[in-house]
Design an enzyme around this catalytic site. Structure first.
Site, PDB file in Angstrom:
ATOM      1  N   HIS A   1       8.277  -8.187   2.073  1.00  0.00           N
ATOM      2  CA  HIS A   1       8.553  -9.015   0.898  1.00  0.00           C
ATOM      3  C   HIS A   1       7.633  -8.593  -0.236  1.00  0.00           C
ATOM      4  O   HIS A   1       6.488  -8.213   0.012  1.00  0.00           O
ATOM      5  CB  HIS A   1       8.313 -10.494   1.228  1.00  0.00           C
TER       6      HIS A   1
ATOM      7  N   ASP B   1      15.361 -13.719   5.834  1.00  0.00           N
ATOM      8  CA  ASP B   1      16.644 -13.175   6.279  1.00  0.00           C
ATOM      9  C   ASP B   1      16.630 -12.680   7.726  1.00  0.00           C
ATOM     10  O   ASP B   1      17.673 -12.325   8.261  1.00  0.00           O
ATOM     11  CB  ASP B   1      17.058 -11.998   5.367  1.00  0.00           C
TER      12      ASP B   1
ATOM     13  N   HIS C   1      18.006  -7.659  -1.153  1.00  0.00           N
ATOM     14  CA  HIS C   1      17.778  -9.066  -1.522  1.00  0.00           C
ATOM     15  C   HIS C   1      18.568  -9.928  -0.541  1.00  0.00           C
ATOM     16  O   HIS C   1      18.398  -9.809   0.662  1.00  0.00           O
ATOM     17  CB  HIS C   1      18.211  -9.227  -2.987  1.00  0.00           C
TER      18      HIS C   1
HETATM   19  N1  CMC Z   1      10.837  -1.539   6.833  1.00  0.00           N
HETATM   20  C1  CMC Z   1      10.039  -0.442   6.824  1.00  0.00           C
HETATM   21  N2  CMC Z   1       9.135  -0.174   5.867  1.00  0.00           N
HETATM   22  C2  CMC Z   1       9.054  -1.049   4.853  1.00  0.00           C
HETATM   23  C3  CMC Z   1       9.864  -2.198   4.782  1.00  0.00           C
HETATM   24  C4  CMC Z   1      10.767  -2.433   5.826  1.00  0.00           C
HETATM   25  N3  CMC Z   1      11.547  -3.518   5.834  1.00  0.00           N
HETATM   26  N4  CMC Z   1       9.554  -2.890   3.663  1.00  0.00           N
HETATM   27  C5  CMC Z   1       8.598  -2.180   3.037  1.00  0.00           C
HETATM   28  N5  CMC Z   1       8.302  -1.074   3.756  1.00  0.00           N
HETATM   29  C6  CMC Z   1       7.267  -0.082   3.460  1.00  0.00           C
HETATM   30  C7  CMC Z   1       7.706   0.857   2.360  1.00  0.00           C
HETATM   31  O1  CMC Z   1       8.336   2.000   2.877  1.00  0.00           O
HETATM   32  C8  CMC Z   1       6.381   1.177   1.692  1.00  0.00           C
HETATM   33  O2  CMC Z   1       5.707   2.101   2.506  1.00  0.00           O
HETATM   34  P1  CMC Z   1       4.843   3.293   1.827  1.00  0.00           P
HETATM   35  O3  CMC Z   1       3.719   2.577   1.111  1.00  0.00           O
HETATM   36  O4  CMC Z   1       4.416   4.145   2.952  1.00  0.00           O
HETATM   37  O5  CMC Z   1       5.774   3.983   0.869  1.00  0.00           O
HETATM   38  C9  CMC Z   1       5.604  -0.136   1.783  1.00  0.00           C
HETATM   39  O6  CMC Z   1       6.130  -0.800   2.949  1.00  0.00           O
HETATM   40  C10 CMC Z   1       5.760  -1.032   0.556  1.00  0.00           C
HETATM   41  O7  CMC Z   1       7.164  -1.250   0.358  1.00  0.00           O
HETATM   42  P2  CMC Z   1       7.871  -1.386  -1.048  1.00  0.00           P
HETATM   43  O8  CMC Z   1       9.263  -0.897  -0.927  1.00  0.00           O
HETATM   44  O9  CMC Z   1       6.996  -0.774  -2.105  1.00  0.00           O
HETATM   45  O10 CMC Z   1       7.843  -2.946  -1.239  1.00  0.00           O
HETATM   46  P3  CMC Z   1       8.694  -3.806  -2.266  1.00  0.00           P
HETATM   47  O11 CMC Z   1       7.874  -4.982  -2.601  1.00  0.00           O
HETATM   48  O12 CMC Z   1       9.169  -2.954  -3.392  1.00  0.00           O
HETATM   49  O13 CMC Z   1       9.967  -4.217  -1.409  1.00  0.00           O
HETATM   50  C11 CMC Z   1      11.456  -5.400  -0.050  1.00  0.00           C
HETATM   51  C12 CMC Z   1      10.174  -5.468  -0.882  1.00  0.00           C
HETATM   52  C13 CMC Z   1      11.808  -6.811   0.429  1.00  0.00           C
HETATM   53  C14 CMC Z   1      12.607  -4.873  -0.924  1.00  0.00           C
HETATM   54  C15 CMC Z   1      11.218  -4.463   1.151  1.00  0.00           C
HETATM   55  O14 CMC Z   1      10.193  -4.989   1.974  1.00  0.00           O
HETATM   56  C16 CMC Z   1      12.492  -4.224   1.976  1.00  0.00           C
HETATM   57  O15 CMC Z   1      13.267  -3.331   1.645  1.00  0.00           O
HETATM   58  N6  CMC Z   1      12.723  -5.039   3.058  1.00  0.00           N
HETATM   59  C17 CMC Z   1      13.962  -4.934   3.816  1.00  0.00           C
HETATM   60  C18 CMC Z   1      15.068  -5.689   3.098  1.00  0.00           C
HETATM   61  C19 CMC Z   1      14.883  -7.187   3.197  1.00  0.00           C
HETATM   62  O16 CMC Z   1      14.623  -7.718   4.268  1.00  0.00           O
HETATM   63  N7  CMC Z   1      15.068  -7.873   2.068  1.00  0.00           N
HETATM   64  C20 CMC Z   1      14.991  -9.346   2.008  1.00  0.00           C
HETATM   65  C21 CMC Z   1      13.811  -9.798   1.228  1.00  0.00           C
HETATM   66  S1  CMC Z   1      13.419 -11.538   1.449  1.00  0.00           S
HETATM   67  C22 CMC Z   1      14.758 -12.463   0.934  1.00  0.00           C
HETATM   68  C23 CMC Z   1      15.289 -12.124  -0.405  1.00  0.00           C
HETATM   69  O17 CMC Z   1      14.582 -12.031  -1.409  1.00  0.00           O
HETATM   70  O18 CMC Z   1      16.500 -11.958  -0.490  1.00  0.00           O
END
Ligand code: CMC
Length: 427
Positions: free
Chosen positions: A306, A362, A267
């Site tokens: 996201h 971010d 986050h």
């Molecule tokens: N790098 C590589 N792969 C990713 C990433 C990433 N940053 N984000 C998602 N994926 C992949 C993930 O591995 C999954 O792949 P597969 O379908 O093959 O398993 C697919 O994309 C869907 O990801 P998810 O984890 O199911 O998506 P989510 O909605 O649960 O997670 C998230 C959203 C923001 C936690 C995630 O994208 C992430 O970890 N991003 C990096 C951390 C980040 O930048 N966070 C800040 C978010 S925006 C500001 C805020 O809210 O604070």
């Protein structure tokens, strides 16, 4: 029954049910009537991490994740960022309407009068180690404010709620600045009520020997960054504030739960994690190896992806323009080159394209904060300053919503069936 309905057949019993659809949703509690035997609890919706569950009605922030749209109280973020100040934006989020000049002056003045914190706040900040993480200190200190203001538990009284709203908006920047100074072993600088909201915060943070030369371009950039972070509907930290607040605890405790949630690297902590990642990559030549490692599941590209945005995060677009203004003053952050190249490669790579992963808020914010003189472990504190009005607005909306109750999800039990307890001597 409304015009729009859903008819389902429960194949376990052969019975049909017609459920009302209101605002594009069915009520999970309507599923309870789908029972197999009298007395069972009925059907539940299973939705870990709330992937497709609306937990509230809200009139504060609108996001269309496919179109990359973000609006505060109906106003497009691009227009708010162009024209408003952070305090004006806060008023909009909290009150629902843009303030008149008189309303803004009175809101500003109310906050100005509450910027001081009790001397004992300084004392317990001193109890933290010199290398304590700023977010750990912040969540402890903000939670502790409830002990200074026990009247804050009168959450049913709108006048009292307004006072706590003002206290939070006024005192959290003071605490944030004290934390910055604590990490450096510098004496705390008291609030200066002749300065504006951002000017006062920056002065408390950076003043040395009674002097600080304010840079209006950097101060406006910080104001803008706070605007871009001010609310983002039902994200992890806002849900934490609502959920903890639903027990009717005071707002300082509820907001400290939000700070705890924001701290995490998935986050708000992602802005710090982006800088760590850029440091680890080191040079542009190392980017392809790093990308391959991410694609192989060894870590994530921080600052990308996201839950809601499946196109470019509109805040990230605006932040890139802020970055130009800031770097024109401070000189380029050398890590910008790596970030731009990472973005270029990721936006063309089928792994990221097929998963619709774009830079989020971010990805670039940390580079700007660092150029302004903030260290990476402090970035999420700045995110907190921005998100504060959103949390308070969502907390108050939750309290005023007659449909809300104490937050209490159900579970699907997967443990053992009942079994006989085995005394220690027989184990
Ligand atoms: N790098 C590589 N792969 C990713 C990433 C990433 N940053 N984000 C998602 N994926 C992949 C993930 O591995 C999954 O792949 P597969 O379908 O093959 O398993 C697919 O994309 C869907 O990801 P998810 O984890 O199911 O998506 P989510 O909605 O649960 O997670 C998230 C959203 C923001 C936690 C995630 O994208 C992430 O970890 N991003 C990096 C951390 C980040 O930048 N966070 C800040 C978010 S925006 C500001 C805020 O809210 O604070």
């Amino acid at each position: 029954m409304p015009d729009e309905t859903l008819t389902v057949t429960d194949n376990r019993t052969g019975k049909n049910y017609t459920l009302p659809i209101i605002d594009g949703t069915i009520k999970a509690t309507d599923l309870r009537q789908l029972s197999v035997v009298d007395g069972d609890h009925g059907l539940m919706a299973y939705d870990p991490a709330y992937l497709n569950t609306a937990s509230c009605r809200s009139a504060i922030t609108y996001i269309d994740g496919d179109a990359g749209i973000l609006r505060y109280r109906g106003y497009p973020i691009e227009q708010v960022a162009e024209d408003a100040t952070f305090l004006e934006t806060s008023y909009l989020l909290l009150e629902g309407e843009l303030p008149t000049a008189t309303q803004l002056a009175s809101w500003t003045e109310d906050i100005r009068r509450h910027t001081y914190v009790h001397q004992n706040v300084k004392k317990f900040l001193e109890g933290f180690r010199y290398d304590a993480h700023p977010m750990g200190m912040l969540l402890g200190a903000v939670g502790a404010l409830s002990t200074f203001y026990p009247d804050a538990k009168h959450i049913d009284d709108p006048t009292n709620r307004y006072l706590q709203r003002v206290r939070l908006m006024a005192k959290v920047p003071t605490i944030a600045a004290f934390i910055f100074r604590h990490s450096r072993g510098l004496p705390y600088v008291l609030p200066r009520n002749d300065l504006d909201y951002i000017g006062n915060y920056v002065n408390m943070t950076f003043e040395i020997g009674g002097r600080h030369d304010p840079n209006p371009v950097l101060q406006r950039a910080l104001d803008l960054l706070l605007i871009l972070h001010a609310d983002h509907e039902q994200n992890c930290s806002t849900s934490a504030v609502r959920s903890v607040g639903s027990s009717h605890v005071d707002p300082f405790s509820a907001v400290s739960a939000g700070i705890a949630a924001l701290y995490g690297p998935l986050h708000g902590g992602a802005n710090e994690a982006v800088l760590t990642m850029l440091d680890e990559i080191g040079t542009k030549q190392n980017i392809p190896v790093f990308i391959e490692a991410v694609k192989a599941g060894k870590g994530r590209l921080m600052g990308f992806g996201h839950r809601v945005y499946k196109s470019y995060d509109p805040r990230a677009k605006l932040i890139k323009t802020v970055a130009d203004d800031v770097f024109a003053q401070t000189g380029l952050n050398p890590k910008l080159e790596i970030a731009l190249e990472l973005e270029r490669i990721a936006l063309e790579d089928p792994y990221f394209v097929s998963r619709r992963l774009y830079p989020n808020v971010d990805f670039y914010s940390g580079l700007i904060y660092q150029a302004m003189g903030f260290p990476p472990d402090y970035f999420t504190v700045l995110f907190t300053l921005g998100r504060l009005p959103g949390w308070i607005a969502q907390w108050e909306e939750m309290l005023n919503d007659p449909e809300q109750k104490i937050s209490r999800p159900r579970q699907v039990y997967t443990g053992p069936e009942v079994r006989e307890f085995v005394p220690m001597a027989r184990r």
